[in-house]
Design an enzyme around this catalytic site. Sequence first.
Site, mmCIF file in Angstrom:
data_model
loop_
_atom_site.group_PDB
_atom_site.id
_atom_site.type_symbol
_atom_site.label_atom_id
_atom_site.label_comp_id
_atom_site.label_asym_id
_atom_site.label_seq_id
_atom_site.Cartn_x
_atom_site.Cartn_y
_atom_site.Cartn_z
ATOM 1 N N ARG A 92 44.145 -107.144 -23.030
ATOM 2 C CA ARG A 92 45.110 -108.238 -23.080
ATOM 3 C C ARG A 92 45.389 -108.615 -24.530
ATOM 4 O O ARG A 92 44.479 -108.741 -25.342
ATOM 5 C CB ARG A 92 44.586 -109.456 -22.312
ATOM 6 C CG ARG A 92 44.363 -109.143 -20.837
ATOM 7 C CD ARG A 92 43.967 -110.341 -20.021
ATOM 8 N NE ARG A 92 43.640 -109.949 -18.662
ATOM 9 C CZ ARG A 92 43.193 -110.786 -17.721
ATOM 10 N NH1 ARG A 92 43.031 -112.061 -18.007
ATOM 11 N NH2 ARG A 92 42.913 -110.337 -16.500
ATOM 12 N N ARG A 118 37.096 -114.720 -25.162
ATOM 13 C CA ARG A 118 38.499 -114.292 -25.096
ATOM 14 C C ARG A 118 38.682 -113.077 -26.003
ATOM 15 O O ARG A 118 38.906 -113.201 -27.198
ATOM 16 C CB ARG A 118 39.409 -115.440 -25.525
ATOM 17 C CG ARG A 118 40.865 -115.269 -25.081
ATOM 18 C CD ARG A 118 41.685 -116.479 -25.475
ATOM 19 N NE ARG A 118 41.251 -117.680 -24.799
ATOM 20 C CZ ARG A 118 41.656 -118.048 -23.580
ATOM 21 N NH1 ARG A 118 42.496 -117.291 -22.916
ATOM 22 N NH2 ARG A 118 41.224 -119.171 -23.045
ATOM 23 N N GLU A 124 35.515 -120.756 -16.836
ATOM 24 C CA GLU A 124 35.974 -119.812 -15.813
ATOM 25 C C GLU A 124 35.307 -118.453 -15.964
ATOM 26 O O GLU A 124 35.215 -117.901 -17.049
ATOM 27 C CB GLU A 124 37.490 -119.641 -15.909
ATOM 28 C CG GLU A 124 38.055 -118.653 -14.898
ATOM 29 C CD GLU A 124 39.440 -118.154 -15.246
ATOM 30 O OE1 GLU A 124 39.787 -117.044 -14.792
ATOM 31 O OE2 GLU A 124 40.165 -118.854 -15.982
ATOM 32 N N SER A 160 38.624 -115.766 -11.007
ATOM 33 C CA SER A 160 39.786 -116.405 -10.412
ATOM 34 C C SER A 160 40.155 -115.596 -9.179
ATOM 35 O O SER A 160 40.404 -114.389 -9.281
ATOM 36 C CB SER A 160 40.947 -116.441 -11.409
ATOM 37 O OG SER A 160 41.983 -117.279 -10.953
ATOM 38 N N ARG A 187 31.759 -112.293 -19.612
ATOM 39 C CA ARG A 187 31.455 -113.718 -19.437
ATOM 40 C C ARG A 187 30.160 -113.921 -18.647
ATOM 41 O O ARG A 187 29.447 -114.893 -18.868
ATOM 42 C CB ARG A 187 32.631 -114.424 -18.762
ATOM 43 C CG ARG A 187 33.860 -114.477 -19.655
ATOM 44 C CD ARG A 187 34.909 -115.447 -19.159
ATOM 45 N NE ARG A 187 36.063 -115.476 -20.041
ATOM 46 C CZ ARG A 187 37.012 -116.400 -20.047
ATOM 47 N NH1 ARG A 187 36.952 -117.387 -19.153
ATOM 48 N NH2 ARG A 187 38.024 -116.356 -20.882
#
Length: 434
Positions: free
Chosen positions: A271, A286, A358, A361, A400
Amino acid sequence: MLDSKYLRQDIDEAAARLASRGFTLDVAQINALEEQRKALQIKTQDLQNERNTRSKAIGQAKARGEDIEPLRAQVGHLGDELDAAKIAQDQILATLHDISASLPNLPDSSVPSGKDESENVEVLKWGTPKQFDFEVKDHVDLGESLNKGLDFEAGVKLSGARFTVMRGQIARMHRALVQFMLDTHSDKNGYTEMYVPYLVNKDSLFGTGQLPKFAEDLFHTKGLVNDDGVEQDGFSLIPTAEVPLTNCARDEIYDEADLPIKLTAHTPCFRSEAGSYGRDTRGLIRQHQFDKVELVQLVKPEDSMAALEELTGHAEQILQALELPYRKVILCTGDMGFGSAKTYDLEVWLPAQNTYREISSCSNMVDFQARRMQARFRRQGEKKPELLHTLNGSGLAVGRTLVAILENYQQADGSIAVPRVLQGYMGGVTVISK
Protein backbone atom coordinates in the site's frame (compact mmCIF):
# COMPACT_ATOMS: atom_id res chain seq x y z
CA MET A 1 -21.52 -1.30 -7.55
CA LEU A 2 -25.13 -0.46 -6.75
CA ASP A 3 -28.07 -1.92 -8.64
CA SER A 4 -28.86 0.43 -11.54
CA LYS A 5 -32.56 -0.50 -11.35
CA TYR A 6 -32.62 0.50 -7.68
CA LEU A 7 -30.94 3.81 -8.50
CA ARG A 8 -33.56 4.54 -11.17
CA GLN A 9 -36.56 3.58 -9.07
CA ASP A 10 -35.49 4.64 -5.57
CA ILE A 11 -32.90 7.33 -6.14
CA ASP A 12 -34.13 9.56 -3.30
CA GLU A 13 -33.87 6.67 -0.83
CA ALA A 14 -30.40 5.82 -2.17
CA ALA A 15 -29.36 9.47 -1.73
CA ALA A 16 -30.55 9.48 1.89
CA ARG A 17 -28.71 6.25 2.72
CA LEU A 18 -25.52 7.48 1.05
CA ALA A 19 -25.81 10.80 2.88
CA SER A 20 -25.66 8.88 6.17
CA ARG A 21 -22.11 7.92 5.28
CA GLY A 22 -21.14 11.42 4.23
CA PHE A 23 -21.57 10.97 0.48
CA THR A 24 -23.63 13.44 -1.53
CA LEU A 25 -25.38 11.86 -4.50
CA ASP A 26 -26.07 14.29 -7.36
CA VAL A 27 -29.69 13.27 -7.88
CA ALA A 28 -30.37 16.04 -10.40
CA GLN A 29 -27.46 14.96 -12.60
CA ILE A 30 -28.50 11.31 -12.60
CA ASN A 31 -32.15 12.16 -13.27
CA ALA A 32 -31.15 14.41 -16.16
CA LEU A 33 -28.94 11.70 -17.65
CA GLU A 34 -31.73 9.17 -17.25
CA GLU A 35 -34.16 11.45 -19.09
CA GLN A 36 -31.63 11.85 -21.91
CA ARG A 37 -31.08 8.09 -22.00
CA LYS A 38 -34.82 7.39 -22.23
CA ALA A 39 -35.29 10.00 -24.97
CA LEU A 40 -32.40 8.57 -26.98
CA GLN A 41 -33.68 5.04 -26.48
CA ILE A 42 -37.08 6.05 -27.89
CA LYS A 43 -35.42 7.95 -30.74
CA THR A 44 -33.21 4.97 -31.56
CA GLN A 45 -36.20 2.62 -31.64
CA ASP A 46 -38.20 5.04 -33.82
CA LEU A 47 -35.32 5.51 -36.25
CA GLN A 48 -34.75 1.76 -36.42
CA ASN A 49 -38.44 1.16 -37.18
CA GLU A 50 -38.53 3.91 -39.80
CA ARG A 51 -35.38 2.61 -41.48
CA ASN A 52 -36.85 -0.89 -41.60
CA THR A 53 -40.04 0.48 -43.15
CA ARG A 54 -38.11 2.48 -45.76
CA SER A 55 -35.93 -0.53 -46.56
CA LYS A 56 -39.02 -2.60 -47.28
CA ALA A 57 -40.34 0.23 -49.45
CA ILE A 58 -37.13 0.10 -51.49
CA GLY A 59 -37.74 -3.55 -52.27
CA GLN A 60 -41.33 -2.89 -53.26
CA ALA A 61 -40.39 0.11 -55.45
CA LYS A 62 -37.65 -1.90 -57.13
CA ALA A 63 -40.14 -4.68 -57.92
CA ARG A 64 -42.36 -2.07 -59.58
CA GLY A 65 -39.44 -0.77 -61.63
CA GLU A 66 -39.41 2.63 -59.95
CA ASP A 67 -36.39 4.86 -59.27
CA ILE A 68 -35.15 3.81 -55.82
CA GLU A 69 -32.26 6.26 -55.44
CA PRO A 70 -34.29 8.86 -53.49
CA LEU A 71 -35.44 6.12 -51.10
CA ARG A 72 -31.88 4.88 -50.70
CA ALA A 73 -30.74 8.38 -49.83
CA GLN A 74 -33.48 8.62 -47.20
CA VAL A 75 -32.46 5.26 -45.70
CA GLY A 76 -28.82 6.34 -45.70
CA HIS A 77 -29.71 9.55 -43.90
CA LEU A 78 -31.75 7.58 -41.35
CA GLY A 79 -28.75 5.26 -40.84
CA ASP A 80 -26.52 8.24 -40.11
CA GLU A 81 -29.06 9.58 -37.59
CA LEU A 82 -29.36 6.14 -36.01
CA ASP A 83 -25.58 5.79 -35.67
CA ALA A 84 -25.34 9.24 -34.07
CA ALA A 85 -28.17 8.43 -31.65
CA LYS A 86 -26.52 5.14 -30.68
CA ILE A 87 -23.19 6.90 -30.05
CA ALA A 88 -24.91 9.51 -27.87
CA GLN A 89 -26.78 6.78 -26.00
CA ASP A 90 -23.56 4.82 -25.41
CA GLN A 91 -21.86 7.96 -24.10
CA ILE A 92 -24.66 8.56 -21.60
CA LEU A 93 -24.63 4.91 -20.52
CA ALA A 94 -20.86 5.14 -20.02
CA THR A 95 -21.31 8.27 -17.90
CA LEU A 96 -23.98 6.57 -15.81
CA HIS A 97 -21.72 3.53 -15.43
CA ASP A 98 -18.81 5.71 -14.27
CA ILE A 99 -21.04 7.47 -11.75
CA SER A 100 -22.35 4.14 -10.48
CA ALA A 101 -18.80 2.75 -10.19
CA SER A 102 -17.83 5.73 -8.02
CA LEU A 103 -20.67 5.31 -5.52
CA PRO A 104 -19.94 3.60 -2.18
CA ASN A 105 -22.08 0.77 -0.90
CA LEU A 106 -25.29 1.39 1.01
CA PRO A 107 -25.00 0.85 4.78
CA ASP A 108 -27.07 -1.93 6.27
CA SER A 109 -29.94 -0.82 8.50
CA SER A 110 -28.15 -2.30 11.53
CA VAL A 111 -25.14 0.02 11.12
CA PRO A 112 -25.09 2.94 13.58
CA SER A 113 -25.23 6.39 12.03
CA GLY A 114 -22.18 8.58 12.62
CA LYS A 115 -19.76 10.94 10.94
CA ASP A 116 -16.38 9.36 11.81
CA GLU A 117 -14.51 6.82 13.97
CA SER A 118 -15.41 8.72 17.15
CA GLU A 119 -18.97 7.43 16.71
CA ASN A 120 -18.13 3.76 16.26
CA VAL A 121 -19.90 1.53 18.77
CA GLU A 122 -18.10 -0.92 21.05
CA VAL A 123 -19.70 -4.36 21.01
CA LEU A 124 -17.48 -6.22 23.49
CA LYS A 125 -14.13 -6.41 25.20
CA TRP A 126 -12.19 -9.62 25.70
CA GLY A 127 -9.34 -10.10 28.14
CA THR A 128 -7.86 -7.76 30.71
CA PRO A 129 -4.83 -5.62 29.86
CA LYS A 130 -1.81 -6.73 31.90
CA GLN A 131 -0.50 -4.46 34.64
CA PHE A 132 3.30 -4.16 34.44
CA ASP A 133 5.54 -3.44 37.44
CA PHE A 134 8.24 -1.96 35.20
CA GLU A 135 8.43 0.74 32.56
CA VAL A 136 6.78 -0.53 29.40
CA LYS A 137 8.70 -0.29 26.13
CA ASP A 138 7.15 -0.09 22.68
CA HIS A 139 7.73 -2.72 20.00
CA VAL A 140 10.37 -0.57 18.25
CA ASP A 141 12.65 -0.40 21.29
CA LEU A 142 12.00 -4.03 22.14
CA GLY A 143 12.65 -5.30 18.62
CA GLU A 144 15.81 -3.27 18.13
CA SER A 145 17.23 -4.38 21.47
CA LEU A 146 16.73 -8.08 20.60
CA ASN A 147 19.78 -8.36 18.37
CA LYS A 148 18.18 -6.09 15.77
CA GLY A 149 15.25 -8.50 15.43
CA LEU A 150 13.44 -5.50 14.03
CA ASP A 151 15.88 -3.53 11.91
CA PHE A 152 14.28 -0.33 10.68
CA GLU A 153 17.58 1.19 9.53
CA ALA A 154 18.20 -1.76 7.21
CA GLY A 155 14.70 -1.36 5.79
CA VAL A 156 15.38 2.28 4.99
CA LYS A 157 18.75 1.41 3.43
CA LEU A 158 17.30 -1.33 1.24
CA SER A 159 14.06 0.37 0.21
CA GLY A 160 13.13 3.54 2.09
CA ALA A 161 10.75 4.75 4.75
CA ARG A 162 8.01 2.36 5.94
CA PHE A 163 9.99 -0.80 5.21
CA THR A 164 11.50 -3.13 7.83
CA VAL A 165 13.93 -6.04 8.00
CA MET A 166 13.31 -8.83 10.53
CA ARG A 167 15.90 -11.33 11.65
CA GLY A 168 16.49 -14.22 14.02
CA GLN A 169 13.77 -15.28 16.44
CA ILE A 170 11.62 -12.25 15.61
CA ALA A 171 11.53 -13.32 11.95
CA ARG A 172 10.79 -16.85 13.09
CA MET A 173 7.90 -15.67 15.26
CA HIS A 174 6.52 -13.75 12.30
CA ARG A 175 6.60 -16.97 10.27
CA ALA A 176 5.14 -18.93 13.19
CA LEU A 177 2.19 -16.56 13.35
CA VAL A 178 1.44 -17.12 9.68
CA GLN A 179 1.54 -20.90 10.06
CA PHE A 180 -0.58 -20.82 13.20
CA MET A 181 -3.22 -18.62 11.57
CA LEU A 182 -3.39 -20.70 8.39
CA ASP A 183 -3.56 -23.97 10.33
CA THR A 184 -6.37 -22.63 12.51
CA HIS A 185 -8.45 -21.33 9.63
CA SER A 186 -7.94 -24.32 7.34
CA ASP A 187 -8.01 -27.15 9.91
CA LYS A 188 -10.58 -25.81 12.39
CA ASN A 189 -12.67 -23.23 10.55
CA GLY A 190 -13.16 -24.92 7.19
CA TYR A 191 -11.33 -22.50 4.87
CA THR A 192 -9.52 -23.74 1.77
CA GLU A 193 -5.93 -22.53 1.79
CA MET A 194 -4.95 -20.76 -1.43
CA TYR A 195 -1.76 -19.50 -3.03
CA VAL A 196 -2.50 -16.49 -5.23
CA PRO A 197 -0.63 -13.99 -7.44
CA TYR A 198 0.71 -10.84 -5.85
CA LEU A 199 0.33 -8.94 -9.14
CA VAL A 200 -3.20 -8.51 -10.51
CA ASN A 201 -4.85 -6.86 -13.49
CA LYS A 202 -7.23 -3.93 -13.69
CA ASP A 203 -10.32 -6.13 -13.96
CA SER A 204 -9.52 -7.73 -10.60
CA LEU A 205 -9.03 -4.36 -8.91
CA PHE A 206 -12.26 -3.03 -10.41
CA GLY A 207 -14.08 -6.16 -9.24
CA THR A 208 -13.29 -5.64 -5.56
CA GLY A 209 -13.62 -1.85 -5.73
CA GLN A 210 -10.04 -0.57 -5.59
CA LEU A 211 -10.33 0.87 -9.10
CA PRO A 212 -11.01 3.43 -10.29
CA LYS A 213 -11.45 5.34 -7.01
CA PHE A 214 -8.34 4.26 -5.09
CA ALA A 215 -5.70 4.03 -7.81
CA GLU A 216 -3.30 6.29 -5.88
CA ASP A 217 -3.30 3.88 -2.93
CA LEU A 218 -1.74 1.14 -5.08
CA PHE A 219 1.70 0.37 -6.46
CA HIS A 220 1.56 -0.08 -10.24
CA THR A 221 3.99 -1.71 -12.67
CA LYS A 222 4.67 -0.75 -16.27
CA GLY A 223 3.38 -3.11 -18.92
CA LEU A 224 5.69 -5.40 -20.87
CA VAL A 225 6.41 -4.62 -24.53
CA ASN A 226 5.22 -7.38 -26.87
CA ASP A 227 6.95 -8.62 -30.03
CA ASP A 228 5.26 -5.88 -32.07
CA GLY A 229 6.71 -3.17 -29.84
CA VAL A 230 3.34 -2.37 -28.20
CA GLU A 231 3.31 -1.83 -24.44
CA GLN A 232 0.71 -4.00 -22.70
CA ASP A 233 -1.29 -3.02 -19.65
CA GLY A 234 0.72 -3.19 -16.45
CA PHE A 235 -0.14 -4.95 -13.22
CA SER A 236 -0.69 -3.68 -9.70
CA LEU A 237 0.65 -5.14 -6.47
CA ILE A 238 -2.17 -6.43 -4.29
CA PRO A 239 -3.20 -4.23 -1.34
CA THR A 240 -4.70 -7.34 0.29
CA ALA A 241 -5.36 -10.98 -0.65
CA GLU A 242 -9.06 -10.02 -0.72
CA VAL A 243 -8.47 -8.97 -4.34
CA PRO A 244 -7.24 -12.26 -5.86
CA LEU A 245 -9.28 -14.46 -3.53
CA THR A 246 -12.60 -12.75 -4.20
CA ASN A 247 -11.90 -12.42 -7.92
CA CYS A 248 -11.63 -16.17 -8.20
CA ALA A 249 -15.43 -15.90 -8.45
CA ARG A 250 -15.39 -13.28 -11.24
CA ASP A 251 -17.57 -14.33 -14.21
CA GLU A 252 -18.39 -17.63 -12.50
CA ILE A 253 -21.78 -19.22 -11.80
CA TYR A 254 -21.74 -21.64 -8.88
CA ASP A 255 -24.29 -24.26 -7.96
CA GLU A 256 -26.20 -23.57 -4.76
CA ALA A 257 -24.75 -26.79 -3.33
CA ASP A 258 -21.23 -25.34 -3.69
CA LEU A 259 -21.95 -22.59 -1.16
CA PRO A 260 -20.62 -21.33 1.15
CA ILE A 261 -17.13 -21.06 -0.31
CA LYS A 262 -14.50 -20.16 2.31
CA LEU A 263 -10.98 -19.21 1.23
CA THR A 264 -7.85 -18.15 3.09
CA ALA A 265 -4.37 -17.09 1.99
CA HIS A 266 -1.20 -15.61 3.38
CA THR A 267 0.28 -12.88 1.21
CA PRO A 268 2.36 -9.76 1.49
CA CYS A 269 0.26 -6.63 1.01
CA PHE A 270 1.47 -3.44 -0.66
CA ARG A 271 0.00 0.00 0.00
CA SER A 272 1.27 3.44 -0.92
CA GLU A 273 -0.38 4.90 2.21
CA ALA A 274 -1.35 7.97 0.18
CA GLY A 275 -2.56 10.69 2.51
CA SER A 276 -1.11 9.04 5.63
CA TYR A 277 2.21 10.88 5.74
CA GLY A 278 3.06 11.87 9.28
CA ARG A 279 0.82 9.17 10.75
CA ASP A 280 2.27 6.11 12.50
CA THR A 281 5.73 6.72 11.11
CA ARG A 282 7.34 4.82 14.00
CA GLY A 283 7.46 1.06 13.81
CA LEU A 284 5.37 -1.58 12.09
CA ILE A 285 1.89 -0.10 12.37
CA ARG A 286 1.71 1.49 8.90
CA GLN A 287 4.08 -0.03 6.33
CA HIS A 288 4.28 -0.03 2.54
CA GLN A 289 4.76 -3.81 2.71
CA PHE A 290 3.23 -6.05 5.35
CA ASP A 291 1.88 -9.58 5.66
CA LYS A 292 -1.68 -10.65 6.29
CA VAL A 293 -3.72 -13.82 6.46
CA GLU A 294 -6.98 -13.05 4.68
CA LEU A 295 -10.40 -14.67 5.06
CA VAL A 296 -12.99 -14.57 2.27
CA GLN A 297 -16.46 -16.07 2.12
CA LEU A 298 -18.86 -16.35 -0.84
CA VAL A 299 -22.40 -17.04 0.34
CA LYS A 300 -26.11 -16.85 -0.50
CA PRO A 301 -27.70 -13.46 0.21
CA GLU A 302 -29.84 -14.71 3.08
CA ASP A 303 -26.76 -16.13 4.82
CA SER A 304 -24.37 -13.18 4.61
CA MET A 305 -25.09 -11.43 7.91
CA ALA A 306 -24.68 -14.69 9.82
CA ALA A 307 -21.51 -15.31 7.82
CA LEU A 308 -20.16 -11.92 8.95
CA GLU A 309 -20.60 -12.93 12.58
CA GLU A 310 -18.89 -16.26 11.88
CA LEU A 311 -15.97 -14.75 9.95
CA THR A 312 -15.38 -12.11 12.63
CA GLY A 313 -15.47 -14.86 15.24
CA HIS A 314 -12.74 -16.74 13.34
CA ALA A 315 -10.49 -13.68 13.54
CA GLU A 316 -11.30 -13.36 17.24
CA GLN A 317 -10.22 -16.99 17.80
CA ILE A 318 -6.66 -16.06 16.87
CA LEU A 319 -6.54 -13.21 19.36
CA GLN A 320 -8.05 -15.36 22.08
CA ALA A 321 -5.63 -18.24 21.44
CA LEU A 322 -2.74 -15.77 21.68
CA GLU A 323 -4.32 -14.37 24.86
CA LEU A 324 -4.22 -10.82 23.55
CA PRO A 325 -6.81 -8.42 25.01
CA TYR A 326 -8.96 -6.81 22.33
CA ARG A 327 -12.22 -5.08 21.71
CA LYS A 328 -14.78 -5.44 18.93
CA VAL A 329 -16.46 -2.36 17.46
CA ILE A 330 -19.06 -1.88 14.76
CA LEU A 331 -18.11 0.92 12.41
CA CYS A 332 -20.58 3.75 12.00
CA THR A 333 -21.81 4.84 8.57
CA GLY A 334 -19.18 7.57 8.27
CA ASP A 335 -16.21 5.28 8.96
CA MET A 336 -16.99 2.26 6.78
CA GLY A 337 -14.90 1.28 3.79
CA PHE A 338 -16.04 2.08 0.25
CA GLY A 339 -17.52 -1.33 -0.56
CA SER A 340 -18.81 -2.37 2.85
CA ALA A 341 -22.43 -2.63 3.97
CA LYS A 342 -21.41 -3.55 7.53
CA THR A 343 -18.01 -3.80 9.21
CA TYR A 344 -16.63 -4.97 12.53
CA ASP A 345 -13.14 -3.86 13.55
CA LEU A 346 -11.11 -5.86 16.06
CA GLU A 347 -8.71 -3.66 18.01
CA VAL A 348 -5.88 -5.22 20.02
CA TRP A 349 -4.51 -3.69 23.24
CA LEU A 350 -1.06 -2.09 22.88
CA PRO A 351 0.42 -1.30 26.32
CA ALA A 352 3.00 1.21 25.07
CA GLN A 353 0.27 3.29 23.44
CA ASN A 354 -2.17 2.62 26.28
CA THR A 355 -4.93 2.10 23.74
CA TYR A 356 -6.57 -0.36 21.36
CA ARG A 357 -5.42 -0.39 17.71
CA GLU A 358 -7.05 -2.04 14.71
CA ILE A 359 -5.74 -5.50 13.88
CA SER A 360 -8.61 -6.84 11.76
CA SER A 361 -11.46 -5.41 9.75
CA CYS A 362 -14.26 -7.82 8.81
CA SER A 363 -16.84 -6.69 6.28
CA ASN A 364 -19.97 -7.85 4.52
CA MET A 365 -19.99 -6.39 1.01
CA VAL A 366 -23.41 -7.94 0.19
CA ASP A 367 -23.77 -7.92 -3.64
CA PHE A 368 -21.64 -4.79 -4.20
CA GLN A 369 -18.50 -6.61 -5.40
CA ALA A 370 -20.42 -9.48 -7.00
CA ARG A 371 -22.23 -7.06 -9.31
CA ARG A 372 -18.90 -5.59 -10.44
CA MET A 373 -17.44 -9.08 -10.93
CA GLN A 374 -20.62 -10.82 -12.16
CA ALA A 375 -20.06 -13.47 -9.49
CA ARG A 376 -23.23 -15.51 -9.32
CA PHE A 377 -24.88 -18.75 -8.22
CA ARG A 378 -27.90 -20.72 -9.37
CA ARG A 379 -30.42 -22.10 -6.92
CA GLN A 380 -31.47 -25.70 -7.33
CA GLY A 381 -34.34 -25.94 -9.79
CA GLU A 382 -33.97 -22.34 -10.97
CA LYS A 383 -32.73 -21.16 -14.37
CA LYS A 384 -31.81 -17.55 -13.62
CA PRO A 385 -28.62 -17.04 -11.61
CA GLU A 386 -28.37 -14.58 -8.68
CA LEU A 387 -25.56 -12.43 -7.40
CA LEU A 388 -23.46 -13.84 -4.57
CA HIS A 389 -22.73 -11.97 -1.37
CA THR A 390 -19.02 -11.56 -0.60
CA LEU A 391 -17.31 -11.09 2.75
CA ASN A 392 -13.70 -10.57 3.78
CA GLY A 393 -11.59 -9.95 6.84
CA SER A 394 -8.09 -10.13 8.26
CA GLY A 395 -7.39 -13.24 10.17
CA LEU A 396 -5.04 -11.46 11.16
CA ALA A 397 -2.65 -8.72 10.08
CA VAL A 398 0.62 -10.51 10.89
CA GLY A 399 2.85 -7.52 11.59
CA ARG A 400 0.38 -5.90 13.96
CA THR A 401 -0.08 -9.23 15.73
CA LEU A 402 3.70 -9.38 16.19
CA VAL A 403 3.61 -5.84 17.60
CA ALA A 404 0.91 -6.86 20.08
CA ILE A 405 2.89 -9.91 21.22
CA LEU A 406 6.12 -7.98 21.69
CA GLU A 407 4.40 -5.37 23.83
CA ASN A 408 2.00 -7.58 25.80
CA TYR A 409 4.50 -10.39 26.42
CA GLN A 410 7.50 -8.23 27.30
CA GLN A 411 9.37 -8.95 30.52
CA ALA A 412 11.36 -6.73 32.86
CA ASP A 413 14.71 -7.72 31.34
CA GLY A 414 13.56 -6.81 27.80
CA SER A 415 12.98 -10.42 26.75
CA ILE A 416 9.72 -11.64 25.19
CA ALA A 417 7.77 -14.62 26.45
CA VAL A 418 6.50 -16.74 23.56
CA PRO A 419 2.71 -17.39 23.64
CA ARG A 420 1.96 -21.02 24.42
CA VAL A 421 0.21 -21.70 21.10
CA LEU A 422 3.30 -20.55 19.17
CA GLN A 423 5.94 -22.50 21.07
CA GLY A 424 5.48 -25.64 18.99
CA TYR A 425 5.88 -23.58 15.80
CA MET A 426 9.13 -22.18 17.19
CA GLY A 427 10.83 -25.45 18.01
CA GLY A 428 10.00 -25.26 21.68
CA VAL A 429 11.43 -21.78 22.24
CA THR A 430 9.68 -20.19 25.22
CA VAL A 431 11.54 -16.90 25.51
CA ILE A 432 13.16 -14.57 22.99
CA SER A 433 16.08 -12.84 24.65
CA LYS A 434 19.22 -10.91 23.74
